[in-house]
Design a protein around this motif. Structure first.
Motif, PDB file in Angstrom:
ATOM      1  N   ASN A  71      48.334  40.613  40.158  1.00  0.00           N
ATOM      2  CA  ASN A  71      47.220  41.534  40.252  1.00  0.00           C
ATOM      3  C   ASN A  71      46.080  40.913  41.057  1.00  0.00           C
ATOM      4  OD1 ASN A  71      44.476  42.011  38.849  1.00  0.00           O
ATOM      5  ND2 ASN A  71      45.685  43.876  38.552  1.00  0.00           N
ATOM      6  N   GLN A 123      42.033  39.220  26.252  1.00  0.00           N
ATOM      7  CA  GLN A 123      41.259  40.441  26.468  1.00  0.00           C
ATOM      8  C   GLN A 123      41.472  40.934  27.899  1.00  0.00           C
ATOM      9  OE1 GLN A 123      38.972  41.635  23.964  1.00  0.00           O
ATOM     10  NE2 GLN A 123      40.052  40.132  22.701  1.00  0.00           N
ATOM     11  N   PRO A 124      41.788  42.190  28.076  1.00  0.00           N
ATOM     12  CA  PRO A 124      41.954  42.697  29.436  1.00  0.00           C
ATOM     13  C   PRO A 124      40.614  42.764  30.170  1.00  0.00           C
ATOM     14  CG  PRO A 124      42.168  44.453  27.837  1.00  0.00           C
ATOM     15  CD  PRO A 124      42.075  43.190  27.052  1.00  0.00           C
ATOM     16  N   GLY A 127      40.115  46.984  35.169  1.00  0.00           N
ATOM     17  CA  GLY A 127      41.416  47.528  35.567  1.00  0.00           C
ATOM     18  C   GLY A 127      42.449  47.359  34.477  1.00  0.00           C
ATOM     19  N   ASN A 128      41.967  47.009  33.259  1.00  0.00           N
ATOM     20  CA  ASN A 128      42.864  46.921  32.106  1.00  0.00           C
ATOM     21  C   ASN A 128      43.992  45.916  32.315  1.00  0.00           C
ATOM     22  OD1 ASN A 128      43.528  47.596  29.528  1.00  0.00           O
ATOM     23  ND2 ASN A 128      44.621  49.485  30.061  1.00  0.00           N
ATOM     24  N   VAL A 129      43.688  44.762  32.983  1.00  0.00           N
ATOM     25  CA  VAL A 129      44.722  43.729  33.148  1.00  0.00           C
ATOM     26  C   VAL A 129      44.251  42.431  32.499  1.00  0.00           C
ATOM     27  CG1 VAL A 129      45.919  44.549  35.181  1.00  0.00           C
ATOM     28  CG2 VAL A 129      43.800  43.259  35.445  1.00  0.00           C
ATOM     29  N   SER A 130      45.183  41.732  31.857  1.00  0.00           N
ATOM     30  CA  SER A 130      44.924  40.384  31.352  1.00  0.00           C
ATOM     31  C   SER A 130      45.743  39.423  32.182  1.00  0.00           C
ATOM     32  CB  SER A 130      45.327  40.305  29.887  1.00  0.00           C
ATOM     33  OG  SER A 130      45.607  38.968  29.549  1.00  0.00           O
TER      34      SER A 130
END
Ligand SMILES: *[C@@H]1O[C@H](CO)[C@@H](O)[C@H](O)[C@H]1NC(C)=O
Ligand SMILES: *[C@@H]1O[C@H](CO)[C@@H](O)[C@H](O)[C@H]1NC(C)=O
Ligand SMILES: *[C@@H]1O[C@H](CO)[C@@H](O)[C@H](O)[C@H]1NC(C)=O
Ligand SMILES: *[C@@H]1O[C@H](CO)[C@@H](O)[C@H](O)[C@H]1NC(C)=O
Ligand SMILES: *[C@@H]1O[C@H](CO)[C@@H](O)[C@H](O)[C@H]1NC(C)=O
Ligand SMILES: *[C@@H]1O[C@H](CO)[C@@H](O)[C@H](O)[C@H]1NC(C)=O
Ligand SMILES: *[C@@H]1O[C@H](CO)[C@@H](O)[C@H](O)[C@H]1NC(C)=O
Ligand SMILES: *[C@@H]1O[C@H](CO)[C@@H](O)[C@H](O)[C@H]1NC(C)=O
Length: 303
Positions: A71, A123-124, A127-130
């Motif tokens: 990502n 915690q992400p 963009g809701n990515v961890s």
């Protein structure tokens, strides 16, 4: 020179002919006569073959299908981590000898720790990515983790926290005070460097103050490697380079105890002598008591 160019030309010609012949030998079997006739010239397959070759080698070494790629946010985190890691490691090596890492590198450590927290967090982010799994746990080496934990270990064993304020954003007041006291001693050493006899006499007071402060801070646990190393060097200067001796207060009780031990046999003999004298007197005493008794008996008889 001319020979070399000639040789290169011949080699190039040979290569072109070879590839063309090879192509010609393949084409008839793979393509219909129609498409074979459409081929404009012998040179196009050559250039196509070369571009294809370079494309394959590139894709094998560096590019994975898109769904395996990292990502963009994680790539950005990795870039910041790299920068901060280099800055902090550079600081550590710069101030390794004499040790001044706590006073100079705490900013670097704090920012490295911050970005490490982002990377290692579950915690992400935006963009809701961890990035925890993709950066930290995707291989058995876990390099980013190993690199940070080594530096974290160094920071802990240096005990730098004890020299800094609670938020680790500045030097503690105790540390600043110690450095000022140290500065006084070192300045005194500098002034009297020529005559060591004078140095021992004139700098004794400031050196003694420094040692006492160091002892108190040791008890308070407000020392870190910077201060320990500075004190170590100063101590060696004082006792080895300048050969000064500080009469220590601890020697007084030692002398008292050892002289007491020395007199112990004398005290023992003296006390046993006195004791025996006392016994002699006691031995006399019962006789008197007996005689008293007999006297009383006599009195009894007469009463
Ligand atoms: C790291 O995380 C903190 C809060 O958890 C956030 O404020 C900060 O923007 C993050 N840093 C980056 C570079 O994403
Ligand atoms: C983030 O992802 C999780 C699971 O992948 C999902 O349940 C959640 O709704 C997502 N949140 C947002 C704000 O997209
Ligand atoms: C440290 O010193 C500063 C200024 O000399 C002072 O404002 C601050 O209160 C002191 N902090 C502590 C914990 O003594
Ligand atoms: C002591 O401090 C003064 C002023 O703060 C500075 O000029 C001097 O170089 C220092 N001396 C040593 C030995 O560090
Ligand atoms: C050092 O100072 C002492 C006392 O001031 C003096 O007796 C001695 O001669 C001096 N030594 C040197 C080498 O200057
Ligand atoms: C040690 O700690 C005590 C109380 O915690 C404080 O009063 C004292 O000033 C400290 N001494 C030094 C040298 O930091
Ligand atoms: C003090 O210095 C000596 C020799 O330079 C070294 O062996 C020792 O580990 C040092 N002590 C500390 C507490 O740093
Ligand atoms: C102290 O002594 C050591 C070894 O004897 C020497 O290497 C060092 O330069 C001396 N330092 C000073 C400040 O005189």
């Amino acid at each position: 020179m001319a020979l070399l160019t000639k040789f290169t030309f011949v080699m190039a010609c040979w290569a072109v002919t070879f590839i063309t012949v090879a192509d010609c030998s393949i084409y008839p079997s793979e393509m219909s006569g129609d498409s074979a006739r459409k081929l404009p010239s012998a040179f196009i397959p050559v250039s196509q073959a070369s571009t294809l070759g370079s494309f394959y080698s590139l894709s094998l070494s560096s590019t994975f299908p898109e769904d395996l790629e990292m990502n963009e946010y994680c790539i950005e985190l990795l870039r910041i981590y790299r920068q901060r890691y280099v800055t902090y490691a550079n600081c550590l090596v710069t101030y390794a000898r004499p040790v001044k890492i706590c006073q100079n590198c705490y900013t670097g450590f704090n920012s490295l720790e911050d970005i490490y927290k982002n990377i290692s967090s579950d915690q992400p982010g935006p963009g809701n990515v961890s990035c925890h799994d993709s950066l930290m746990r995707s291989d058995r080496l876990m390099l980013l983790y190993a690199l940070f934990s080594k530096l974290d270990e160094i920071w802990t064993s240096a005990e730098c926290k004890q020299c800094l304020t609670e938020d680790q954003e500045a030097l503690s007041n105790d540390t600043v005070y110690f450095m000022a006291t140290l500065n006084q001693s070192l300045s005194c050493f500098e002034q009297h460097q020529r005559n060591h006899t004078e140095l021992c006499k004139d700098c004794k007071a400031s050196y003694k103050r420094l040692k006492e402060l160091y002892g108190r801070m040791d008890k308070n646990q407000t020392l870190c490697i910077d201060l320990e190393d500075a004190m170590n060097i100063t101590q060696q200067l004082w006792s080895k380079n300048f050969s000064c001796l500080l009469p220590r207060e601890e020697t007084v009780p030692v002398i008292a105890v050892s002289s007491f031990m020395l007199f112990l046999p004398i005290i023992f003999y003296l006390s046993s002598f006195l004791h025996s004298e006392q016994k002699k007197r006691k031995l006399i005493h019962p006789k008197r008591a007996k005689s008293n008794n007999s006297l009383m008996n006599i009195q009894d008889k007469f009463s």
